[in-house]
Scaffold this active site. Sequence first.
Site, PDB file in Angstrom:
ATOM      1  N   HIS A  67     -36.039 -44.177  -2.509  1.00  0.00           N
ATOM      2  CA  HIS A  67     -36.103 -44.689  -3.879  1.00  0.00           C
ATOM      3  C   HIS A  67     -37.044 -45.878  -4.036  1.00  0.00           C
ATOM      4  CE1 HIS A  67     -31.873 -42.754  -4.406  1.00  0.00           C
ATOM      5  NE2 HIS A  67     -32.857 -41.879  -4.541  1.00  0.00           N
ATOM      6  N   GLY A 118     -22.177 -45.602   3.548  1.00  0.00           N
ATOM      7  CA  GLY A 118     -22.158 -46.419   2.343  1.00  0.00           C
ATOM      8  C   GLY A 118     -22.764 -45.793   1.120  1.00  0.00           C
TER       9      GLY A 118
END
Length: 229
Positions: free
Chosen positions: A105, A170
């Site tokens: 990203h 996570g």
Amino acid sequence: MKKKIVVLTGAGMSAESGINTFRDSNGLWENHDIMEVASPEGWRNNPALVLDFYNKRRAQLKEVKPNRGHEILAELEKNFDVQIITQNVDNLHEKAGSSHVLHLHGELTKVRSVADENYILDWTEDIHLGDTDTNGNQLRPQIVWFGEAVPAIEDAIPMMEEADIVIIIGTSLQVYPAAGLMHYAKSSTPVFYIDPKPATIYDLANPLEVLAMSASEGLSKIQNQLQIQ
């Protein structure tokens, strides 16, 4: 030949370092509506706000340090071929010493031209309105915003296909295409999923071990298991 560990990390990987998870329980990111600061529409509506938001995130990187989880992933390189695919835009994996990090990203420490997505520069200070490429086009954060393509996914898929071990850390597994990457692993490849509040993983044929704990706790356990094998 070293076994290949492919690691997919999300916001929970950096939470122990003091970086807020991407989407808090109130649906905001650092008290901002996500679409105001992480979408092309938000950029068009208020580029000054978007630049200020990412300038603050970039400045925060100078104040935080990798946590024990980041360090363990770097240590695993001694005995394994470790490739990290991260949804995070921070540089904590690199700071910890990991050699192979693919940012799905984007990266806070880079900028790109609004007119050319391939015009990318390293950038560690603030971005201002008026900072431009060589043709006078405004620079923006090198971040993949909602609604934009994720070109790095094309590099991530073959990495996952070749994995001997997959570790997911996570992530809520709700942001695609990243969330679908694990399904490219061979069905015999063991998958470890570390998250304090793990999501339910559906339609996965692989051997799966879920560790409902923090990144550093889960990775410490896995590190011990791998050393025993």
